[in-house]
Design a protein around this motif. Structure first.
Motif, PDB file in Angstrom:
ATOM      1  N   ILE A  86     -27.625 -36.832   2.131  1.00 56.24           N
ATOM      2  CA  ILE A  86     -28.212 -37.098   0.816  1.00 56.24           C
ATOM      3  C   ILE A  86     -27.083 -37.084  -0.212  1.00 56.24           C
ATOM      4  CG2 ILE A  86     -29.809 -36.222  -0.938  1.00 56.24           C
ATOM      5  CD1 ILE A  86     -31.236 -37.067   1.508  1.00 56.24           C
ATOM      6  N   ARG A  87     -26.996 -38.171  -0.979  1.00 52.34           N
ATOM      7  CA  ARG A  87     -25.929 -38.291  -1.960  1.00 52.34           C
ATOM      8  C   ARG A  87     -26.142 -37.327  -3.133  1.00 52.34           C
ATOM      9  NH1 ARG A  87     -26.184 -42.953  -4.858  1.00 52.34           N
ATOM     10  NH2 ARG A  87     -27.473 -43.770  -3.172  1.00 52.34           N
ATOM     11  N   SER A  88     -25.042 -36.830  -3.688  1.00 57.05           N
ATOM     12  CA  SER A  88     -25.133 -36.006  -4.895  1.00 57.05           C
ATOM     13  C   SER A  88     -25.103 -36.911  -6.116  1.00 57.05           C
ATOM     14  CB  SER A  88     -23.946 -35.048  -4.977  1.00 57.05           C
ATOM     15  OG  SER A  88     -23.911 -34.221  -3.844  1.00 57.05           O
ATOM     16  N   ASN A  89     -25.635 -36.416  -7.233  1.00 59.31           N
ATOM     17  CA  ASN A  89     -25.539 -37.191  -8.478  1.00 59.31           C
ATOM     18  C   ASN A  89     -24.199 -36.890  -9.160  1.00 59.31           C
ATOM     19  OD1 ASN A  89     -25.817 -34.730  -9.754  1.00 59.31           O
ATOM     20  ND2 ASN A  89     -28.015 -34.982 -10.111  1.00 59.31           N
ATOM     21  N   ASP A  90     -23.989 -37.476 -10.345  1.00 57.40           N
ATOM     22  CA  ASP A  90     -22.660 -37.331 -10.959  1.00 57.40           C
ATOM     23  C   ASP A  90     -22.418 -35.923 -11.503  1.00 57.40           C
ATOM     24  OD1 ASP A  90     -24.355 -37.447 -13.057  1.00 57.40           O
ATOM     25  OD2 ASP A  90     -23.544 -39.290 -13.939  1.00 57.40           O
ATOM     26  N   GLN A  91     -23.434 -35.074 -11.450  1.00 51.28           N
ATOM     27  CA  GLN A  91     -23.221 -33.679 -11.840  1.00 51.28           C
ATOM     28  C   GLN A  91     -22.951 -32.787 -10.639  1.00 51.28           C
ATOM     29  OE1 GLN A  91     -26.840 -33.029 -14.322  1.00 51.28           O
ATOM     30  NE2 GLN A  91     -25.249 -32.818 -15.883  1.00 51.28           N
ATOM     31  N   GLY A  92     -22.867 -33.407  -9.455  1.00 54.94           N
ATOM     32  CA  GLY A  92     -22.565 -32.626  -8.255  1.00 54.94           C
ATOM     33  C   GLY A  92     -23.782 -31.929  -7.685  1.00 54.94           C
ATOM     34  N   MET A  93     -24.990 -32.391  -8.074  1.00 55.59           N
ATOM     35  CA  MET A  93     -26.205 -31.771  -7.537  1.00 55.59           C
ATOM     36  C   MET A  93     -26.982 -32.797  -6.705  1.00 55.59           C
ATOM     37  SD  MET A  93     -27.532 -29.386 -10.648  1.00 55.59           S
ATOM     38  CE  MET A  93     -27.539 -30.585 -11.960  1.00 55.59           C
ATOM     39  N   ILE A  94     -27.933 -32.294  -5.915  1.00 56.37           N
ATOM     40  CA  ILE A  94     -28.759 -33.186  -5.106  1.00 56.37           C
ATOM     41  C   ILE A  94     -29.457 -34.191  -6.027  1.00 56.37           C
ATOM     42  CG2 ILE A  94     -30.820 -33.317  -3.654  1.00 56.37           C
ATOM     43  CD1 ILE A  94     -30.218 -30.499  -2.721  1.00 56.37           C
ATOM     44  N   ASP A  95     -29.428 -35.451  -5.611  1.00 53.99           N
ATOM     45  CA  ASP A  95     -30.125 -36.492  -6.352  1.00 53.99           C
ATOM     46  C   ASP A  95     -31.598 -36.462  -5.938  1.00 53.99           C
ATOM     47  OD1 ASP A  95     -31.212 -38.921  -7.214  1.00 53.99           O
ATOM     48  OD2 ASP A  95     -29.228 -39.880  -7.177  1.00 53.99           O
ATOM     49  N   LEU A  96     -32.468 -36.024  -6.855  1.00 58.32           N
ATOM     50  CA  LEU A  96     -33.877 -35.798  -6.492  1.00 58.32           C
ATOM     51  C   LEU A  96     -34.590 -37.087  -6.074  1.00 58.32           C
ATOM     52  CD1 LEU A  96     -35.220 -33.153  -9.048  1.00 58.32           C
ATOM     53  CD2 LEU A  96     -34.556 -32.803  -6.663  1.00 58.32           C
ATOM     54  N   GLU A  97     -34.210 -38.196  -6.719  1.00 56.59           N
ATOM     55  CA  GLU A  97     -34.878 -39.457  -6.360  1.00 56.59           C
ATOM     56  C   GLU A  97     -34.512 -39.874  -4.947  1.00 56.59           C
ATOM     57  OE1 GLU A  97     -34.139 -42.359  -9.423  1.00 56.59           O
ATOM     58  OE2 GLU A  97     -35.041 -40.991 -10.907  1.00 56.59           O
ATOM     59  N   GLU A  98     -33.218 -39.745  -4.624  1.00 53.45           N
ATOM     60  CA  GLU A  98     -32.797 -40.079  -3.270  1.00 53.45           C
ATOM     61  C   GLU A  98     -33.470 -39.126  -2.265  1.00 53.45           C
ATOM     62  OE1 GLU A  98     -29.024 -41.503  -2.372  1.00 53.45           O
ATOM     63  OE2 GLU A  98     -28.969 -40.626  -0.364  1.00 53.45           O
ATOM     64  N   LEU A  99     -33.605 -37.857  -2.664  1.00 49.23           N
ATOM     65  CA  LEU A  99     -34.245 -36.886  -1.773  1.00 49.23           C
ATOM     66  C   LEU A  99     -35.698 -37.303  -1.522  1.00 49.23           C
ATOM     67  CD1 LEU A  99     -34.049 -34.107  -0.288  1.00 49.23           C
ATOM     68  CD2 LEU A  99     -35.011 -33.087  -2.358  1.00 49.23           C
ATOM     69  N   ALA A 100     -36.404 -37.647  -2.601  1.00 55.42           N
ATOM     70  CA  ALA A 100     -37.815 -38.015  -2.464  1.00 55.42           C
ATOM     71  C   ALA A 100     -37.972 -39.223  -1.539  1.00 55.42           C
ATOM     72  CB  ALA A 100     -38.413 -38.310  -3.837  1.00 55.42           C
ATOM     73  N   ARG A 101     -37.034 -40.188  -1.651  1.00 58.46           N
ATOM     74  CA  ARG A 101     -37.097 -41.369  -0.781  1.00 58.46           C
ATOM     75  C   ARG A 101     -36.863 -40.988   0.678  1.00 58.46           C
ATOM     76  NH1 ARG A 101     -34.671 -44.029  -5.067  1.00 58.46           N
ATOM     77  NH2 ARG A 101     -32.551 -43.577  -4.354  1.00 58.46           N
ATOM     78  N   ALA A 102     -36.009 -39.951   0.909  1.00 59.21           N
ATOM     79  CA  ALA A 102     -35.639 -39.610   2.289  1.00 59.21           C
ATOM     80  C   ALA A 102     -36.697 -38.764   3.001  1.00 59.21           C
ATOM     81  CB  ALA A 102     -34.304 -38.872   2.291  1.00 59.21           C
ATOM     82  N   VAL A 103     -37.497 -38.020   2.248  1.00 58.18           N
ATOM     83  CA  VAL A 103     -38.405 -37.068   2.892  1.00 58.18           C
ATOM     84  C   VAL A 103     -39.682 -37.769   3.354  1.00 58.18           C
ATOM     85  CG1 VAL A 103     -39.722 -34.940   2.629  1.00 58.18           C
ATOM     86  CG2 VAL A 103     -37.527 -35.180   1.487  1.00 58.18           C
ATOM     87  N   ASP A 104     -39.911 -37.725   4.653  1.00 56.49           N
ATOM     88  CA  ASP A 104     -41.175 -38.212   5.196  1.00 56.49           C
ATOM     89  C   ASP A 104     -41.632 -37.230   6.267  1.00 56.49           C
ATOM     90  OD1 ASP A 104     -39.715 -38.730   7.514  1.00 56.49           O
ATOM     91  OD2 ASP A 104     -39.327 -40.823   6.953  1.00 56.49           O
ATOM     92  N   SER A 105     -42.666 -37.592   7.011  1.00 50.08           N
ATOM     93  CA  SER A 105     -43.225 -36.615   7.954  1.00 50.08           C
ATOM     94  C   SER A 105     -42.366 -36.448   9.210  1.00 50.08           C
ATOM     95  CB  SER A 105     -44.645 -37.029   8.344  1.00 50.08           C
ATOM     96  OG  SER A 105     -44.593 -38.344   8.866  1.00 50.08           O
TER      97      SER A 105
END
Ligand SMILES: *Cc1c(COP(=O)(O)O)cnc(C)c1O
Length: 493
Positions: free
Chosen positions: A197-216
Motif C-alpha cells: 500500500i502506497r504512502s501519501n506525501d505525508q508519509g502515512m497510509i493513503d486511506l483511499e488506496e487502502l479502501a480500494r485494496a481491502v476486500d473479503s
C-alpha cells in the motif's frame, strides 16, 4: 565549547590467535588424579576420540584474555557512546535490571521445576503480562515468542486461526511501503500473498488506496506505528475501520513502542494484535544475536488461539493451562526467555507509569531536536514533526557523489556508531537516526557537530568521506566481495 568526542582511536594491533600458538603451551593446570584412571578408548570407543586437533592454537591464559580483550577494542558499544541506529532502539539499559535477572532464585529456576516450587517466577510472569496489557490496552497476551519477527509470525498465525474458524483463512495481507522488511516476510511465511500500500506525501497510509485494496480476501493489514519514517499514522482509527468493515484485522508491529508507551495504547486505536520488542523498548541488551523477547498481545476475540500453555490463577496459586483446544500450539520451548521477562518487569516497575511516559517524551524530544539541528544540512523528505526517529535522505550529498553509506562510515571516525543506512526503502538514500531517551543534550550536540563536520567535508574534501573510515583497525572493506566470497576460517599457509 563542546568537547571533541574522539581524537584518535586506541587501536590495538592484534593478529589471529593461531599466530600466537606454540606447541605444548596451555592455559590450564589440573591437579593429580585422585580416582582410578579409566582408559578413554575402552570407555568411549576409539572412533570417538581425537588425538590431535589440526592447528589448534596452543596459548596461555593471559594470551587468551589479552587476545579477546584487544579484539573487543575494535568494537563499538552502547557503553562507549550514542548508537543512533534507527528502528533498533539501541538505548542504554540500566545495570540494575541485570542484577535483578541474576538473583539466584530467578537465574537458576528450572523449567521442569514443579509448579509448587515455581510460584514466584510464575507471579513475575503474571505481573509482566498485566503490565504489558495495561501499556498496550489489549486483553490477552503470550510471552513465548523470542523476538520481534517471531512475534509477528505468532500474531499472523493467530489471525489465520481466527479466520479459519470463521470459514476461510483468506488470501492477502496488506503492508504499507514504509513497512519493516520482516512484515512482508512474515506474511509470506504464514502463507499469504503480500500487497503493498502506497504512502501519501505525508508519509502515512493513503486511506483511499487502502479502501480500494481491502476486500473479503484480505486477512489483515500489518502496520508499524509510528512507522519506519518516524511518523505517527494519524489516520490509524479510520484505517482500522476500513479493515474491520470487511472482516479483516489490523496487526501492529510494536517494535517502535518506545514512541508510545504511556501516551497512546494500540488497543484504544483499533489494533487487534501486536508484538512488542522487549529487547528494544523494555531494557534487554540488544545486539549480538539475543536472547530477546517478542510478546504478542491481542483483543478478546483472538485469545482462544494464543499459544499453550497459558498462565492461570486457580484460587491462590498459579498453574499452566494446556487445555486450550483452539490454540495454535507452542511457538517455543517452555515459557519464553525468562531472563528477558525479568528485566522487562524490573524496568517497568523501576520507572512506574510516570517514568515510562517520561522516557517516551524524552525519546521523541531528542529525535525532534536532531531533526531541527540537522535539517539545514541534510535533505528531509517528510518535513514534519517526527516521533522517536527521523529520516533524512542523502540527496544533497549525492550531487557530490557521496552517499548515505559513505557518510555512515565517516561517522565511525568521529566516534559514533553509524545510523541506519538506506532504510526505509521509500526514502532514497536514507539516513535513519534514532537517538533514544537515554542520550543527554551534550551527547546529542556532539553527534550533531560530527554530522555537520561530515556535511562540510562532503563540500570541501569529498574523498575524505568516500575513503572513510580512516581511524579504525580495518578501513573500508569491499562489502560485495565480503558477502559473495566470505572467508570464514583460517587455514595454515
Ligand atoms: C527490530 C524490528 C523488527 C524485528 O524484530 P527482531 O526482534 O529483530 O526480530 C520488526 N519490525 C520493526 C519495525 C523493527 O524495528
Amino acid at each position: 565549547m563542546i568537547p571533541t568526542k574522539v581524537r584518535s582511536h586506541l587501536v590495538q594491533n592484534e593478529g589471529l590467535i593461531f599466530e600466537r600458538s606454540s606447541p605444548g603451551k596451555k592455559g590450564y593446570q589440573l591437579p593429580e588424579l585422585d580416582v582410578p584412571e579409566v582408559d578413554p578408548v575402552a570407555a568411549l570407543g576409539a572412533g570417538n576420540i581425537r588425538s590431535t586437533i589440526e592447528d589448534f592454537p596452543e596459548v596461555s591464559e593471559v594470551e587468551v584474555i589479552r587476545h579477546f580483550t584487544r579484539l573487543s577494542t575494535w568494537n563499538y558499544a552502547i557503553d562507549l557512546g550514542m548508537y543512533p541506529l534507527g528502528s533498533c532502539t539501541m538505548k542504554y539499559n540500566p545495570r540494575i535490571n541485570e542484577s535483578v535477572a541474576r538473583i539466584d532464585g530467578l537465574a537458576w529456576a528450572h523449567p521442569y521445576q514443579p509448579e509448587s516450587l515455581s510460584q514466584g517466577v510464575m507471579e513475575i510472569t503474571a505481573r509482566l503480562e498485566e503490565a504489558l496489557l495495561e501499556i498496550t490496552g489489549l486483553d490477552a497476551i503470550t510471552l513465548q515468542p523470542a523476538a520481534g519477527a517471531h512475534g509477528e509470525l505468532t500474531g499472523i498465525l493467530l489471525v489465520r486461526a481466527f479466520l479459519e474458524a470463521q470459514g476461510s483463512p483468506r488470501k492477502r495481507i496488506l503492508t504499507p511501503d514504509s513497512a519493516h522488511g520482516t512484515n512482508p516476510a512474515t506474511a509470506g511465511i504464514a502463507g499469504y500473498e503480500v500487497q503493498n500500500i502506497r504512502s501519501n506525501d505525508q508519509g502515512m497510509i493513503d486511506l483511499e488506496e487502502l479502501a480500494r485494496a481491502v476486500d473479503s480476501d484480505v486477512a489483515a493489514l500489518m502496520v508499524t506505528n509510528p512507522n519506519t519514517l518516524g511518523v505517527f499514522e494519524e489516520n490509524i482509527m479510520q484505517a482500522a475501520d476500513i479493515l474491520h468493515a470487511k472482516g479483516a484485522m489490523v496487526y501492529m508491529d510494536g517494535a517502535n513502542m518506545n514512541a508510545l508507551v504511556g501516551i497512546a495504547r494500540p488497543g484504544d486505536f483499533g489494533i487487534d494484535v501486536m508484538h512488542l520488542n522487549l529487547h528494544k523498548t523494555f531494557s534487554t541488551p540488544h545486539g549480538g544475536g539475543g536472547p530477546g523477547g517478542g510478546p504478542v498481545a491481542v483483543k478478546k476475540h483472538l485469545e482462544p488461539y494464543l499459544p499453550v500453555p497459558r498462565l492461570k490463577r486457580v484460587k491462590d496459586a498459579f498453574t499452566w493451562d494446556y487445555d486450550q483446544p483452539q490454540s495454535i500450539g507452542r511457538v517455543r520451548a517452555f515459557y519464553g526467555n525468562f531472563g528477558v521477562l525479568v528485566r522487562a518487569l524490573a524496568y517497568i516497575y523501576a520507572h512506574g507509569g510516570p517514568g515510562l511516559r517520561n522516557a517516551t517524551v524524552d525519546a521523541v524530544l531528542n529525535a525532534n531536536y536532531l531533526r531541527h539541528r540537522l535539517r539545514p544540512y541534510f535533505d528531509l523528505p517528510y518535513d514534519r514533526p517526527n516521533m522517536h526517529e527521523v529520516v533524512f535522505s542523502n540527496d544533497r550529498q549525492a550531487d557530490k557523489g557521496v552517499r548515505t553509506g559513505d557518510m555512515a562510515k565517516r561517522l565511525i571516525d568521529y566516534g559514533f556508531h553509524p545510523y541506519t543506512v538506506s532504510f526505509p526503502l521509500i526514502v532514497h538514500g536514507a539516513l535513519m537516526i534514532e537517538p533514544t531517551e537515554t542520550e543527554s543534550k551534550l551527547e546529542l550536540d556532539q553527534f550533531v557537530e560530527a554530522m555537520i563536520a561530515i556535511a562540510t567535508e562532503v563540500d570541501t574534501e569529498p574523498q575524505t568521506v568516500l575513503k572513510a573510515p580512516h581511524m579504525t583497525r580495518t578501513t573500508k572493506v569491499d562489502e560485495v566481495t565480503a558477502a559473495r566470497r566470505p572467508i570464514l576460517r583460517w587455514r595454515p599457509a
